[in-house]
Design a protein around this motif. Structure first.
Motif, PDB file in Angstrom:
ATOM      1  N   GLY A   2     -34.411 -66.672 -85.338  1.00 15.37           N
ATOM      2  CA  GLY A   2     -34.879 -66.664 -86.717  1.00 15.37           C
ATOM      3  C   GLY A   2     -34.016 -65.771 -87.599  1.00 15.37           C
ATOM      4  N   ASN A  12     -31.981 -67.497 -90.809  1.00 18.56           N
ATOM      5  CA  ASN A  12     -32.280 -67.214 -92.211  1.00 18.56           C
ATOM      6  C   ASN A  12     -32.743 -65.770 -92.308  1.00 18.56           C
ATOM      7  OD1 ASN A  12     -33.311 -67.035 -94.773  1.00 18.56           O
ATOM      8  ND2 ASN A  12     -34.413 -68.961 -94.717  1.00 18.56           N
ATOM      9  N   ALA A  15     -35.593 -64.912 -94.822  1.00 17.00           N
ATOM     10  CA  ALA A  15     -36.939 -65.302 -94.414  1.00 17.00           C
ATOM     11  C   ALA A  15     -37.452 -64.373 -93.318  1.00 17.00           C
ATOM     12  CB  ALA A  15     -36.938 -66.754 -93.930  1.00 17.00           C
ATOM     13  N   ALA A  16     -36.582 -64.019 -92.375  1.00 18.02           N
ATOM     14  CA  ALA A  16     -37.004 -63.135 -91.292  1.00 18.02           C
ATOM     15  C   ALA A  16     -37.437 -61.791 -91.859  1.00 18.02           C
ATOM     16  CB  ALA A  16     -35.867 -62.953 -90.288  1.00 18.02           C
ATOM     17  N   HIS A  17     -36.701 -61.315 -92.835  1.00 18.59           N
ATOM     18  CA  HIS A  17     -37.061 -60.045 -93.460  1.00 18.59           C
ATOM     19  C   HIS A  17     -38.405 -60.172 -94.180  1.00 18.59           C
ATOM     20  CE1 HIS A  17     -36.756 -56.314 -95.662  1.00 18.59           C
ATOM     21  NE2 HIS A  17     -36.944 -56.967 -96.771  1.00 18.59           N
ATOM     22  N   ALA A  18     -38.575 -61.279 -94.904  1.00 16.74           N
ATOM     23  CA  ALA A  18     -39.819 -61.471 -95.654  1.00 16.74           C
ATOM     24  C   ALA A  18     -41.014 -61.529 -94.712  1.00 16.74           C
ATOM     25  CB  ALA A  18     -39.741 -62.746 -96.495  1.00 16.74           C
ATOM     26  N   LEU A  19     -40.791 -61.997 -93.486  1.00 14.50           N
ATOM     27  CA  LEU A  19     -41.898 -62.061 -92.531  1.00 14.50           C
ATOM     28  C   LEU A  19     -42.082 -60.730 -91.806  1.00 14.50           C
ATOM     29  CD1 LEU A  19     -41.321 -65.589 -91.005  1.00 14.50           C
ATOM     30  CD2 LEU A  19     -43.177 -64.879 -92.488  1.00 14.50           C
ATOM     31  N   GLY A  20     -41.229 -59.760 -92.108  1.00 14.98           N
ATOM     32  CA  GLY A  20     -41.442 -58.431 -91.570  1.00 14.98           C
ATOM     33  C   GLY A  20     -40.652 -58.111 -90.326  1.00 14.98           C
ATOM     34  N   TYR A  21     -39.619 -58.890 -90.008  1.00 18.57           N
ATOM     35  CA  TYR A  21     -38.808 -58.566 -88.836  1.00 18.57           C
ATOM     36  C   TYR A  21     -37.622 -57.700 -89.263  1.00 18.57           C
ATOM     37  CZ  TYR A  21     -41.654 -62.098 -86.676  1.00 18.57           C
ATOM     38  OH  TYR A  21     -42.732 -62.792 -86.222  1.00 18.57           O
TER      39      TYR A  21
END
Lengths: 295, 506
Positions: free
Chosen positions: A154, A158, A161-167
């Motif tokens: 992930g 992207n 997106a991974a950052h936005a999901l908290g990773y």
């Protein structure tokens, strides 16, 4: 008379350095990082591994030291690209030049010394060869069947997106870069400790570059990496046999053959694959792009 | 009827260097309510929801979720507390499957097989069928949004945040979305809804909080107000009324015939036998869901894609095989959708960006050398005429907000006095005030005798602007119909219906 089994075992050994390096780079690129410093990390591993094996008399300790040295070299790249957001291509090239030069400098006193002997494993083949083969399904399983592997893909696909999901994009990437360095280090040490049995300046001879090519042409898959490494190993064994048989072909051409054949075949294969993502191409979406969280 | 507040913000504040993004923001969302968050771009809506979702920490104030203090350190903590969010720009991973995407958005996903089963069941229950094994890259925009919504639903959220969810949907898809949201609300979920589309909010939301410059300026029941009143609350003054008067259709300016092009990329859409005529003083609207050939059509008109001789004819000039520069000289200009990276070079100054398209028509290049003074003057003209808020023409394009850069790239083309201007998504992601200015400039351009083609996914915009309307569907252009008298439903059907969606049945 050529015994097919012994030829295959030779092929396995010849393929091992690039198999390690390419599996490591596969994980790095799947995390979205392009580290062109594979050659530099391999040569660092080759020297550190040889030095440790020589000092302790234990090849096993040599390989452990090689993995640590490779990972440490990779951390230079990680610091440059993940914290200072330096360009990945330039940093990777610099890492290769740096590794080659550093190893040449510190390797001077070790030239001409013989490596300590290793106890062979099954079929009188080095244990590291079997470890390399085992790593193929392990890497595949990690990427495709585990949650950390999914998160890593992930992050590579992207990073926003991974950052936005908290990773933690940076954390995942640093870990991947470290793993890639350790694998490259082991691959390099295999050349100095188990194949050539001594230290020579520049002994990795471009294996790191072939490993990079194999990762791309394998379409970023572990089985594809294995196929590419075996192809390279097979042609290496073949050309050595031809050299030994005294075939009337310039030795330089024969030495070139594994590199040429690998690139040629892989280009043919990948030309048939559609490089479309829709058709199943898997180039990680964020490959080579630095990530900076805007907060 | 009072329901318990699921979420409450009390005096939330957040500062960035030089900007007070949120200041003393307080509001609450009740169980089972759909609450709208309204405001112009830069009013502080996204900062606010980012704080609720744990992407940003507030400087002061506090938040309560179900009566408990809510102070998530990261999105995982927010998800664990029961907050789910559907992002404006889809936060999906193209190369991964639907199931993998959903697993990445969950804290403790069940094993693969069980997850696939749950995705099938929940998506079917809500009337949003999804195949868990499909790769996301193969899905349409509406289907992608289903993935995001299912990802949220599987976590049984107490508070669901939706950031401009309908901007990429057909009217039918949007209706389906609201049916789903209403069903979710009836089960007790609180929904926080962000949108620019005021009509949508008036129809579907129970309450609204209006933000301006980071502060709460009003809260109301949106059903009691007209769209105009809501817009006035947002901008803090009367909205400019769009003036459509004074235009007469004249002679044919541009004629496309038998325009067919193969898909330029593997993900692209082939253009199939496109034909249209554009008259002087006319605005032709082209609607359609993204990915049906909009970008390709714009590229075929701008000259980025070349076509057979005779397919693109501007006032008798055959431009089919001509490149962008030749077309610009002939008077055919274009403003693409992606303002940062396609319409403008992010790291170039505004002056340099004007040179990119205005060189030939405004004489900014002489004997191969750039006339810097003239370029700067032209950039200043655009900034003044189009009210672009920026320190000056030396500013880099990337430093401008979306709305300001959009005004600039549209202004750059309009002020070259084109014969025909083609724009794609002229007001995408632009706040109400800037959007009105951009639309008025297109109308003014048409009044001066030019032809304008507006490609957009915003149907309200197309109805407001265009004289005739065509739908672009899978690379085919429908016959134009006069916009007057056309209803949203009819347009939706022209766009190809609702893509097989059905209303939820539980």
């Amino acid at each position: 008379m050529i015994d097919p089994l012994s030829v295959f075992l030779l092929l396995l050994a010849a393929a091992t350095p690039i198999l390690f390096a390419a599996l490591g780079e596969l994980i790095v690129e799947r995390a979205g990082v392009l580290n062109l410093g594979v050659e530099g990390m391999m040569i660092t591993g080759a020297l550190a591994g040889f030095a440790a094996a020589h000092a302790t008399g234990s090849p096993i300790i040599g390989f452990v030291a090689a993995a640590i040295a490779g990972a440490a070299t990779a951390m230079i790249f990680a610091a440059l690209t993940q914290f200072l957001l330096a360009n990945q291509v330039a940093s990777g090239l610099a890492l290769t030049l740096f590794g080659l030069g550093l190893a040449a400098l510190f390797g001077k006193p070790l030239e001409g010394i013989k490596a300590p002997p290793m106890t062979p494993g099954p079929f009188r083949v080095n244990w590291i060869v079997w470890l390399g083969l085992l790593m193929v399904p392990v890497v595949w399983w990690f990427l495709n069947r585990t949650r950390p592997g999914l998160i890593l893909r992930g992050v590579g696909e992207n990073h926003d997106a991974a950052h936005a999901l908290g990773y933690s994009v940076r954390g995942v990437r640093i870990a991947a870069i470290g793993f890639g360095g350790a694998m490259a280090g082991i691959g390099g040490a295999f050349i100095s400790i188990a194949t050539v049995l001594q230290w020579t300046e520049g002994m990795t001879a471009g294996a790191g570059w072939i490993a990079l090519a194999i990762v791309v042409f394998s379409n970023w898959s572990a089985p594809g990496v294995l196929a590419g490494a075996w192809l390279f190993g097979g042609v290496t064994v073949l050309q050595l046999r031809l050299q030994a048989a005294g075939v009337d072909v310039p030795v330089q051409l024969l030495s070139m053959a594994p590199y040429l054949a690998t690139i040629f075949v892989l280009v043919l294969i990948s030309a048939r694959q559609k490089y479309s993502r829709r058709a199943g191409g898997t180039a990680p979406g964020s490959l080579g792009q630095n990530f900076h969280a805007l907060r | 009827m009072t329901k318990a507040a699921v979420f409450r913000a009390e005096g939330i504040g957040k500062s960035y260097p030089g900007v007070r993004a949120n200041d003393d923001v307080s509001f609450s969302v009740g169980s089972g309510r759909i609450h709208a968050l309204l405001g112009e771009n830069g009013a502080g809506k996204s900062t606010l929801v980012k704080m609720i979702y744990g992407l940003v920490r507030p400087d002061d104030g506090r938040m309560l979720l179900n009566g408990q203090p809510h102070d998530p350190s990261d999105p995982r903590a927010a998800r664990a507390a029961g907050v789910a969010m559907v992002f404006q720009h889809f936060s999906l991973f193209d190369a991964l499957t639907v199931a993998e995407n959903i697993a990445l958005g969950m804290e403790n996903p069940p094993p693969r097989r069980e997850l696939a089963e749950r995705i099938r069941k929940v998506s079917h229950d809500f009337g949003l069928p999804l195949n868990p094994a499909r790769r996301v890259v193969t899905l349409s925009a509406g289907e992608r949004q289903r993935v995001e919504i299912i990802r949220c639903l599987l976590q049984d959220p107490r508070l669901l945040i939706m950031d401009e969810p309908t901007s990429v949907l057909t009217p039918q898809e949007a209706d389906l979305l609201f049916a789903t949201l209403r069903k979710l609300a009836d089960q007790g979920t609180a929904i926080l809804y962000i949108s620019h589309k005021l009509d949508e909010i008036r129809t579907h939301c129970d309450s609204a909080t209006i933000l301006r410059h980071g502060k709460v300026v009003d809260s109301c029941n949106p059903r009691d107000h007209s769209a105009r009143e809501l817009a006035a609350m947002m901008v803090g003054g009367e909205m400019r009324v769009i003036d459509r008067s004074g235009r007469n259709a004249g002679d044919v300016l541009l004629r496309l015939s038998n325009l067919s092009l193969p898909a330029p990329t593997a993900e692209g859409t082939a253009l199939k036998n496109i034909a249209l005529t554009l008259h002087a003083g006319e605005i032709l609207g082209i609607g359609g869901v993204a990915g049906n050939g909009q970008e390709e059509l714009l590229a075929a008109l701008s000259g980025e894609l070349r076509s057979a001789p005779g397919t693109v004819v501007l006032e008798g000039d055959d431009l089919g095989g001509a490149g962008p520069e030749t077309r610009r000289k002939a008077g055919l200009l274009a403003a693409p959708e992606d303002r940062l990276g396609h319409a403008a070079v992010p790291d170039f100054s505004l002056t340099e960006n004007t040179l990119l398209t205005a060189g030939p028509r405004k004489g900014l290049v002489r004997n191969g050398l750039i006339d810097n003074a003239a370029a700067r003057r032209f950039a200043q003209d655009v900034i003044r005429e189009f009210d672009v808020r920026t320190p000056g023409p030396h500013t880099a394009a990337r430093a401008l907000s979306g709305g300001n850069l959009q005004k600039f790239v549209i202004g750059r083309e309009v002020m070259q006095a084109p014969r025909v201007l083609v724009v794609n998504q002229p007001t995408w992601g632009v706040d109400a005030g800037a959007a009105a200015a951009v639309r008025q400039s297109l109308l003014d351009l048409a009044r001066s005798g030019a032809g304008v083609i507006v490609i957009s996914q915003d149907l309200d915009e197309l109805i407001e602007l265009s004289d005739r309307f065509c739908a672009l569907n899978e690379g085919r252009l429908s016959d134009p119909r006069p916009t007057e008298g056309l209803t949203l439903d009819e347009i939706g059907l022209m766009l190809g219906g609702a893509h097989g969606m059905e209303v939820a049945q539980i």
